[in-house]
Design a protein around this motif. Structure first.
Motif, PDB file in Angstrom:
ATOM      1  N   VAL A 118       0.785  -1.280  -0.028  1.00 10.26           N
ATOM      2  CA  VAL A 118      -0.062   0.077   0.237  1.00 10.26           C
ATOM      3  C   VAL A 118       0.927   1.302   0.039  1.00 10.26           C
ATOM      4  CG1 VAL A 118      -1.628   1.501   1.323  1.00 10.26           C
ATOM      5  CG2 VAL A 118      -1.813  -1.255   1.237  1.00 10.26           C
ATOM      6  N   ARG A 119       0.692   2.062  -1.056  1.00 12.05           N
ATOM      7  CA  ARG A 119       1.438   3.375  -1.204  1.00 12.05           C
ATOM      8  C   ARG A 119       1.090   4.445  -0.978  1.00 12.05           C
ATOM      9  NH1 ARG A 119       4.443   1.071  -6.825  1.00 12.05           N
ATOM     10  NH2 ARG A 119       4.883  -0.889  -5.993  1.00 12.05           N
ATOM     11  N   GLU A 120       1.444   5.185   0.199  1.00  9.97           N
ATOM     12  CA  GLU A 120       0.668   6.468   0.603  1.00  9.97           C
ATOM     13  C   GLU A 120       1.376   7.499   0.965  1.00  9.97           C
ATOM     14  OE1 GLU A 120      -1.737   5.439   3.904  1.00  9.97           O
ATOM     15  OE2 GLU A 120      -0.067   4.233   4.946  1.00  9.97           O
ATOM     16  N   ALA A 121       1.038   8.596   0.643  1.00 12.50           N
ATOM     17  CA  ALA A 121       1.688   9.970   1.214  1.00 12.50           C
ATOM     18  C   ALA A 121       0.554  11.128   1.736  1.00 12.50           C
ATOM     19  CB  ALA A 121       2.384  10.670  -0.107  1.00 12.50           C
ATOM     20  N   THR A 122       0.864  12.061   2.238  1.00 13.69           N
ATOM     21  CA  THR A 122       0.039  13.097   2.632  1.00 13.69           C
ATOM     22  C   THR A 122      -0.133  13.819   1.436  1.00 13.69           C
ATOM     23  OG1 THR A 122       2.210  14.407   3.364  1.00 13.69           O
ATOM     24  CG2 THR A 122       1.278  13.153   4.988  1.00 13.69           C
ATOM     25  N   LEU A 123      -1.052  14.836   1.666  1.00 14.36           N
ATOM     26  CA  LEU A 123      -1.485  15.999   0.449  1.00 14.36           C
ATOM     27  C   LEU A 123      -0.368  16.624   0.043  1.00 14.36           C
ATOM     28  CD1 LEU A 123      -3.523  16.720  -1.663  1.00 14.36           C
ATOM     29  CD2 LEU A 123      -4.607  18.185   0.061  1.00 14.36           C
ATOM     30  N   SER A 124       0.311  17.105   1.041  1.00 13.20           N
ATOM     31  CA  SER A 124       1.573  18.145   0.913  1.00 13.20           C
ATOM     32  C   SER A 124       2.409  17.314   0.150  1.00 13.20           C
ATOM     33  CB  SER A 124       1.904  18.664   2.114  1.00 13.20           C
ATOM     34  OG  SER A 124       2.459  17.668   2.869  1.00 13.20           O
ATOM     35  N   GLU A 125       2.862  16.007   0.638  1.00 13.29           N
ATOM     36  CA  GLU A 125       3.863  15.006  -0.304  1.00 13.29           C
ATOM     37  C   GLU A 125       3.689  14.810  -1.457  1.00 13.29           C
ATOM     38  OE1 GLU A 125       3.925  11.914   2.662  1.00 13.29           O
ATOM     39  OE2 GLU A 125       5.460  12.909   3.969  1.00 13.29           O
ATOM     40  N   TYR A 126       2.362  14.457  -1.719  1.00 12.66           N
ATOM     41  CA  TYR A 126       1.859  14.143  -3.145  1.00 12.66           C
ATOM     42  C   TYR A 126       1.883  15.357  -4.045  1.00 12.66           C
ATOM     43  CZ  TYR A 126      -1.451  13.432  -6.906  1.00 12.66           C
ATOM     44  OH  TYR A 126      -2.166  13.357  -8.119  1.00 12.66           O
ATOM     45  N   ARG A 127       1.709  16.630  -3.496  1.00 13.55           N
ATOM     46  CA  ARG A 127       1.944  17.903  -4.296  1.00 13.55           C
ATOM     47  C   ARG A 127       3.541  18.021  -4.800  1.00 13.55           C
ATOM     48  NH1 ARG A 127      -2.621  21.489  -0.874  1.00 13.55           N
ATOM     49  NH2 ARG A 127      -4.516  20.710  -2.217  1.00 13.55           N
ATOM     50  N   LYS A 128       4.249  17.821  -3.838  1.00 16.70           N
ATOM     51  CA  LYS A 128       5.457  18.001  -4.090  1.00 16.70           C
ATOM     52  C   LYS A 128       6.307  16.944  -4.843  1.00 16.70           C
ATOM     53  CE  LYS A 128       6.682  20.360   0.487  1.00 16.70           C
ATOM     54  NZ  LYS A 128       7.233  19.890   1.602  1.00 16.70           N
ATOM     55  N   HIS A 129       5.605  15.850  -4.884  1.00 15.87           N
ATOM     56  CA  HIS A 129       5.882  14.543  -5.759  1.00 15.87           C
ATOM     57  C   HIS A 129       5.154  13.751  -6.011  1.00 15.87           C
ATOM     58  CE1 HIS A 129       9.116  10.892  -5.742  1.00 15.87           C
ATOM     59  NE2 HIS A 129       8.897  11.235  -6.709  1.00 15.87           N
ATOM     60  N   PRO A 130       4.319  14.083  -7.320  1.00 18.43           N
ATOM     61  CA  PRO A 130       3.262  13.490  -7.563  1.00 18.43           C
ATOM     62  C   PRO A 130       3.116  12.146  -8.293  1.00 18.43           C
ATOM     63  CG  PRO A 130       3.429  15.366  -9.056  1.00 18.43           C
ATOM     64  CD  PRO A 130       4.551  15.362  -8.026  1.00 18.43           C
ATOM     65  N   GLU A 131       4.547  11.720  -8.460  1.00 16.73           N
ATOM     66  CA  GLU A 131       4.561  10.430  -8.993  1.00 16.73           C
ATOM     67  C   GLU A 131       5.234   9.479  -8.021  1.00 16.73           C
ATOM     68  OE1 GLU A 131       4.020  10.167 -12.229  1.00 16.73           O
ATOM     69  OE2 GLU A 131       3.476  11.981 -12.657  1.00 16.73           O
ATOM     70  N   PHE A 132       4.958   9.619  -6.760  1.00 18.98           N
ATOM     71  CA  PHE A 132       5.500   8.806  -5.746  1.00 18.98           C
ATOM     72  C   PHE A 132       5.148   7.347  -5.997  1.00 18.98           C
ATOM     73  CE2 PHE A 132       1.476   9.391  -3.897  1.00 18.98           C
ATOM     74  CZ  PHE A 132       1.559   8.100  -2.898  1.00 18.98           C
ATOM     75  N   ALA A 133       4.047   7.036  -6.305  1.00 20.92           N
ATOM     76  CA  ALA A 133       3.280   5.633  -6.033  1.00 20.92           C
ATOM     77  C   ALA A 133       4.158   4.913  -7.219  1.00 20.92           C
ATOM     78  CB  ALA A 133       1.738   5.782  -6.393  1.00 20.92           C
ATOM     79  N   GLY A 134       3.881   5.409  -8.422  1.00 20.36           N
ATOM     80  CA  GLY A 134       4.789   4.466  -9.541  1.00 20.36           C
ATOM     81  C   GLY A 134       6.260   4.506  -9.445  1.00 20.36           C
ATOM     82  N   GLU A 135       6.935   5.367  -8.726  1.00 19.99           N
ATOM     83  CA  GLU A 135       8.217   4.957  -8.566  1.00 19.99           C
ATOM     84  C   GLU A 135       8.708   4.326  -7.571  1.00 19.99           C
ATOM     85  OE1 GLU A 135       9.611   9.175  -8.396  1.00 19.99           O
ATOM     86  OE2 GLU A 135       9.187   9.505 -10.451  1.00 19.99           O
TER      87      GLU A 135
END
Length: 653
Positions: free
Chosen positions: A401-418
């Motif tokens: 399960v890959r998750e991030a906070t909203l602020s982290e997602y905005r900074k790094h939107p490709e986190f899940a696929g990487e």
């Protein structure tokens, strides 16, 4: 315009405090949402808490926006006081005949009433129920009740909208509905439910002078002309303040370290009425993952203080009543509290539900229907193995399960696929090509999934998935084609929890296909991993080679003794598998083929959203999307292009 002046902590039962920082943060958020916030209280909370919530909604300007009040004088509510009054009348010899419609008080009435003993003091007792349950066994007369899907009736929504309830199936047995029984008691006539409901509605039309008629109401399902307008509510702040002061003063009188006992409606069998449903008994609890049992749930800290481990059997004593129960240590559970699920320990529910779990109703009295203080927990020295569908509750550092906070997602939107350990692996075999035709695929939005088990039950119903019983699931042999993994993240005392539904991934390079000696599992031209049951010889090589562990094997012939009436629940479009056959998710192939046949007859291709598998149709949060990946305009294609999309174990290709 709100001022919050809180002490460092609000004491409760002298030992536990709620942090000021958390309460202040919530208060600040609410005060910034004037007129479009919402504060709610749980059903089990006392009147004082509901009064406080009503006051908060008024102060926040929510009344008339997110909150409306309606006159509910047409609703007859269950009353503990009336139950106690009935008990007193029976003891005084004032009741010569007692008629019980669709209830089971011998099982679930407050313990101190001892309803079974009371029935023995009544000369004539009549019980109407779908089952000859605990109350039916103690009654002079038991009358079979129709299932709600077999009966005519009517109902009214909270806002006053009335509706006719139509039967969906022909009656299987010669039962009687509650309205038919009530009419027989009141009028002495044995009339059919249809006639009673139609006569009632004709009287309503005449009373209202309505141009509506019976056929129109049955056609529409509802009578919109009966809708009520919200009513204005006046809140008396001083009286609410007095109620709150009195309640919290009483709550804090107890200065000892006694435990709190919390009664819960079970997520599967509810209050016990569904205890004889094998599907529900075998579905894992969304949080504890326990099947075929209930347990005394408590926090790790409380368990350590009591010297307990999971699966220890303890004696729970509240007042004069005691029951034995296995312990389940639950991360995130409140300290100083023990939670027990109602609905188990049945003696006369049926061949499935009898003697499953312990009866928590024996601890429940009329003054403490939802929670009580003064619980005593004593270790017995015995243990009991609980049947759980999940043994490991951590992802062990793997990005399942890959998750991030909203602020982290905005900074790094490709986190899940990487978050792939070894991407871009080359395949040992030629990749499948899907240049034309359909390619079926699915996405599941973990932002929306609540782990409610709705998809798993829908899959079981649609695909004739058998139940196998407590002994077999305890060995890890559960048959569900779709499982919901639950993981914890963070501190054990206050963890975060995530759910992840896992079904067959229909891998393009499926490892199960490479090892099957009889080609019983093969890849279709539409991207499906399919099963030919009559070629399967049960080597189970495919299950051993599946990294997702989603293939199921029939160790026994679970359906050979199924009663004829119960066979009617089987879906005729899906094979009922026998012993020695491997099975798993098929993306509801029967629904895909039905869609193909319809489209072919109409000279077209399948439209997006036309084929809906059972899991998707039952999901209450619309977390599941299914469709043709080859169609760039399909909803599933669009979701697979989102940067939040990823594949589990992608490094295995």
């Amino acid at each position: 315009g709100l001022k919050f002046d809180l002490p460092e902590g609000i004491p409760f039962k002298s030992n536990y405090t709620f942090p000021k920082k958390w309460i202040t943060s919530v208060a600040d958020n609410l005060s910034q949402c004037d007129g479009y916030s919402l504060v709610v209280a749980g059903r089990r909370q006392p009147a004082a808490v509901h009064a406080l919530v009503a006051l908060l909604n008024k102060v926040l300007g929510n009344n008339g926006v997110t909150v409306n009040y309606y006159d509910d004088s047409h609703i007859t509510r269950s009353s503990v006081n009336e139950m106690k009054s009935l008990s007193s009348d029976i003891k005084a010899g004032k009741v010569s005949a007692l008629i019980m419609l669709g209830v089971n008080p011998v099982y679930n009435a407050p313990a101190e009433l001892d309803f079974k003993k009371m029935l023995g003091k009544v000369k004539h007792t009549v019980h109407l129920s779908q089952y000859r349950d605990e109350t039916g066994m103690s009654s002079e007369w038991h009358i079979p009740e129709t299932h709600y899907l077999e009966a005519w009736g009517d109902t009214r929504n909270l806002d006053g909208v009335s509706s006719v309830v139509q039967p969906l199936i022909e009656p299987l047995h010669d039962g009687h509905s509650q309205i038919e029984m009530a009419n027989l008691i009141v009028n002495g006539s044995d009339s059919k439910g249809y006639n009673l409901v139609r006569e009632n509605w004709n009287a309503i039309y005449n009373q209202l002078g309505s141009s509506n008629n019976w056929r129109r109401t049955v056609h529409d399902g509802v009578y919109t002309g009966s809708k009520s307008a919200p009513v204005s509510v006046e809140l008396f702040v001083n009286e609410i303040s007095d109620v709150l002061t009195s309640y919290f003063r009483d709550a804090n009188k107890s200065s000892d370290n006694s435990l709190e006992l919390v009664f819960m409606a079970d997520s599967s069998v509810f209050d016990g009425r569904f205890a004889n449903n094998g599907w529900l008994q075998e579905i894992p609890d969304p949080v504890t993952k326990i099947m075929w049992d209930n347990a005394a749930c408590m926090s790790s800290k409380t368990a350590k203080e009591l010297g307990l481990k999971s699966e220890d059997i303890v004696t729970l004593t509240l007042g004069k009543n005691s029951v034995d129960a296995p312990v389940c240590i639950q991360p995130g559970h409140a300290d100083g509290s023990v939670s027990v699920a109602l609905g188990y320990g049945r003696e006369h529910s049926g061949r499935v539900g009898d003697s499953v779990g312990f009866d928590a109703y024996r601890l429940r009295n009329s003054e403490n229907l939802d929670f009580a203080s003064g619980l005593i927990v004593a270790k017995t020295g015995r243990t009991m193995a609980l049947a759980c569908s999940q043994d490991n509750h951590s992802m062990e550092g793997r990005p399942l399960v890959r998750e991030a906070t909203l602020s982290e997602y905005r900074k790094h939107p490709e986190f899940a696929g990487e978050m792939v350990e070894t991407p871009n692996l080359e395949s040992l075999w030629q990749e499948h090509e899907y240049d034309e035709g359909y390619q079926w695929g699915m996405t599941i939005d973990l932002n929306s999934c609540t782990g409610c088990n709705g998809c798993a039950i829908a899959c079981q119903s649609e695909n004739n998935v058998p139940i196998i019983g407590r002994e077999e699931v305890a060995k890890g042999r559960e048959m569900h084609w779709l499982r919901l993994d639950r993981y914890y993240n963070g501190d054990e005392d206050s963890p975060e929890m995530v759910h992840q539904p896992v079904a067959c991934q229909h891998c393009e390079m499926a490892p199960c296909e490479q090892v099957c000696p009889t080609a019983a599992t093969v890849h279709s031209s539409e991207g499906l991993n399919t099963m030919a049951y009559n070629r399967c010889v049960g080597t189970r090589y495919c299950a051993n080679n599946c990294p997702y562990k989603v293939r199921r094997f029939n160790f026994f012939n679970f359906t050979k003794d199924t009663p004829e009436v119960q066979k009617m629940v089987h879906n005729p479009d899906v094979t009922v598998r026998s012993r020695g056959v491997m099975e798993k998710c098929t993306y509801c192939l029967q629904r895909i083929n039905a869609g193909k046949i319809t489209a072919k007859l109409e000279g077209r291709t399948i439209k997006d959203g036309e084929v809906v598998p059972a899991c998707q149709s039952a999901c209450p949060t619309d977390a599941i999307t299914f469709g043709d990946i080859n169609d760039p305009d399909s909803e599933v294609s669009k979701k697979k292009k989102q940067n939040r999309n990823y594949e589990m174990l992608q490094e295995f290709n």
